[in-house]
Design an enzyme around this catalytic site. Structure first.
Site, PDB file in Angstrom:
ATOM      1  N   LYS A 225       0.829  -1.216   0.000  1.00  0.00           N
ATOM      2  CA  LYS A 225       0.000   0.000   0.000  1.00  0.00           C
ATOM      3  C   LYS A 225       0.862   1.265   0.000  1.00  0.00           C
ATOM      4  CE  LYS A 225      -4.052  -1.987   2.357  1.00  0.00           C
ATOM      5  NZ  LYS A 225      -3.523  -3.289   2.813  1.00  0.00           N
TER       6      LYS A 225
ATOM      7  N   GLN B  12     -13.890  -4.246   9.812  1.00  0.00           N
ATOM      8  CA  GLN B  12     -13.783  -5.007   8.571  1.00  0.00           C
ATOM      9  C   GLN B  12     -15.153  -5.568   8.206  1.00  0.00           C
ATOM     10  OE1 GLN B  12     -10.993  -5.855   6.460  1.00  0.00           O
ATOM     11  NE2 GLN B  12     -12.628  -6.593   5.198  1.00  0.00           N
TER      12      GLN B  12
ATOM     13  N   ARG C 242      -8.383 -14.421   7.771  1.00  0.00           N
ATOM     14  CA  ARG C 242      -8.590 -15.185   8.995  1.00  0.00           C
ATOM     15  C   ARG C 242      -9.435 -16.444   8.808  1.00  0.00           C
ATOM     16  NH1 ARG C 242      -9.906  -9.752  12.328  1.00  0.00           N
ATOM     17  NH2 ARG C 242     -10.020  -8.961  10.194  1.00  0.00           N
TER      18      ARG C 242
END
Length: 481
Positions: free
Chosen positions: A312, A432, A453
């Site tokens: 990023k 999220q 995850r």
């Protein structure tokens, strides 16, 4: 038994009164701005409304001759509705776990039932039908048959057609057009507002080939196969990725946000057979050393996947040249793909390109993000698309959440990758927002699902990766139909 029209009108007015149906400017989960927002979670605070909703939903089922042995509400808003229907009509109820526990009975469906029974699915609202299918599938897996789905409100955006394609009959108490008609008649909406909502619904049909309805749906361009997309890109890295996905039959990228480089290397070897891309965060690893890149490239060649360092970049061109090509991590030497924010302007692309193009690398621009409160949407997204068009040799695609809503067409050859994917959907405490593989690929128009995850924290990461791989590939092949 006919549905009582006066009872229906009274329910619509009550829903409007308690602001379960609101009008204005609302940002949806997808990032799209909508003139209507339907929030049926509020009905649990109004027992009279909950009772009326459950009664009307039961009435429409009986009027349509639906027959079933038990019922299952879609988590979570539909659970109190299903409970009310169950209690009022002495009908057994089952529950689906959104996330199956890895201890205890490990059941996806809770309750007493017998394989072969017919189960009614209860939902509060249907748009695309994706959330309904997330409940239908585990019911089918335990031997229950589903023929009917009942909802309070059908947004008329393609959900009924999608369910019908899966041999499911939709029973809706309130088609959205009926809600608009009643509210306009009762002076709760202006004619202009009604037309605005109708235009929004028509412009936001779901699915790759959304069928029309009485609101005049627009048709979405047919999706192209990955192999065909490979012929439309000027970036070699994108071309290689399209062909890799087509050959290996996977569109799964694993975000391996583990704590050490050693863990990452071990995980890459386990998951390599299932993935097309491994996403790394090299600055997380305290044990990073000069051998990291060569070890990872060896595994990438062994298992045929690409490496994506989720750096990023967000600085000016001169600075990112050093960050990408040298420094401690020397990212350009081992990572096939990296990404960047467009906040600094197009100079950041020029800087990264001066290092990566000669090495055959590709750059993803962060056009949209899945975190709550993101500012990467709207005009920001449009600016990212424009910058990509100016650098077709190096920009290979985007990090995005709903590219199907963009002005850009499918056939540009650019890769759309979407993070925040989980089989159960939902979100986490850090903001999220999760979407299912089926929704991300089929409805939102992405090409690659990024799963973190849900895989690396699973009891068996390899088995979880295989499950996500199948879900992502099935969604892609369904979108081609």
């Amino acid at each position: 038994m006919a549905v009582n029209e006066e009872k229906i009108d009274a329910l619509i007015l009550r829903l409007h009164e308690i602001e379960a149906v609101k009008f204005g400017e609302f940002k949806l989960k997808s990032g799209i701005m909508s003139p209507i927002y339907i929030d049926l979670r509020v009905i649990v605070s109004y027992p009279d409304v909950l009772a009326s909703v459950a009664g009307c939903m039961w009435d429409v089922l009986k009027a349509n001759g639906a027959e079933f042995d038990n019922m299952c509400g879609v988590p979570y808003t539909a659970l109190p509705i299903a409970t009310c229907m169950s209690l009022n009509n002495d009908c057994p109820m089952l529950m689906r776990r959104k996330e199956v526990k890895d201890y205890g009975t490990k059941k996806a469906i809770e309750g007493a039932f017998t394989a072969g029974q017919t189960c009614l699915v209860v939902e509060d609202l249907v748009t695309s039908g994706a959330s309904v299918m997330e409940t239908v599938e585990p019911l089918n897996q335990v031997g229950l048959k589903v023929k009917d789905v009942v909802v309070l409100i059908d947004r008329e955006q393609g959900g009924e057609a999608r369910l019908a394609s899966n041999d499911l009959r939709l029973h809706a108490v309130l088609p959205l057009s009926r809600v608009l008609k009643t509210l306009e008649k009762e002076g709760k909406m202006s004619a202009d507002l009604v037309q605005s909502v109708k235009a929004f619904i028509a412009a936001n049909q779901t699915g790759p080939n959304a069928s029309g309805n009485e609101m005049g749906a627009a048709e979405t361009p047919k999706r192209l196969a990955y192999a065909a997309r490979a012929e439309l890109t000027a970036n070699q890295c994108a071309k290689d990725l399209w062909n890799l996905m087509e050959t290996k039959k996977t569109n799964l990228c694993v975000a391996a946000d583990v704590d050490t480089a050693a863990e990452l290397i071990e995980l890459a070897d386990k998951l390599g057979p299932e993935i097309c891309i491994l996403k790394t965060h090299c600055d997380l690893y305290p044990d990073f050393d000069d051998t990291f890149g060569s070890k990872l490239l060896e595994l990438a060649a062994k298992h045929k996947f690409m490496i994506f360092e989720d750096r990023k970049f967000a600085d000016i061109g001169n600075t990112v040249v050093g960050q990408y090509g040298s420094g401690v991590h020397k990212i350009a030497d081992w990572s096939h793909i990296t990404n960047a924010h467009i906040v600094p302007g197009s100079g950041i692309i020029d800087g990264l390109k001066s290092v990566g193009l000669a090495k055959g690398r590709g750059l993803l621009l962060l056009a949209e993000m899945s975190s709550k409160g993101t500012m990467a949407n709207g005009a920001y997204t449009e600016a990212a698309v424009k910058m990509a068009a100016e650098h077709p040799d190096f920009v290979m695609g985007f990090i995005s959440t709903r590219p199907s809503a963009w002005k850009a067409e499918w056939s540009k050859g650019l890769v759309q990758m979407t993070p925040g994917v989980q089989l159960g959907g939902g979100g986490d405490a850090m903001g999220q927002q999760y979407n299912t593989p089926e929704r991300v690929i089929g409805e939102c128009g992405s090409d690659v699902i990024i799963v973190g995850r849900g895989i690396y924290r699973a009891a068996d990461p390899a088995a979880a990766a295989a499950e996500y791989r199948k879900a992502g590939w099935d969604a892609y092949t369904a979108a081609l139909a």
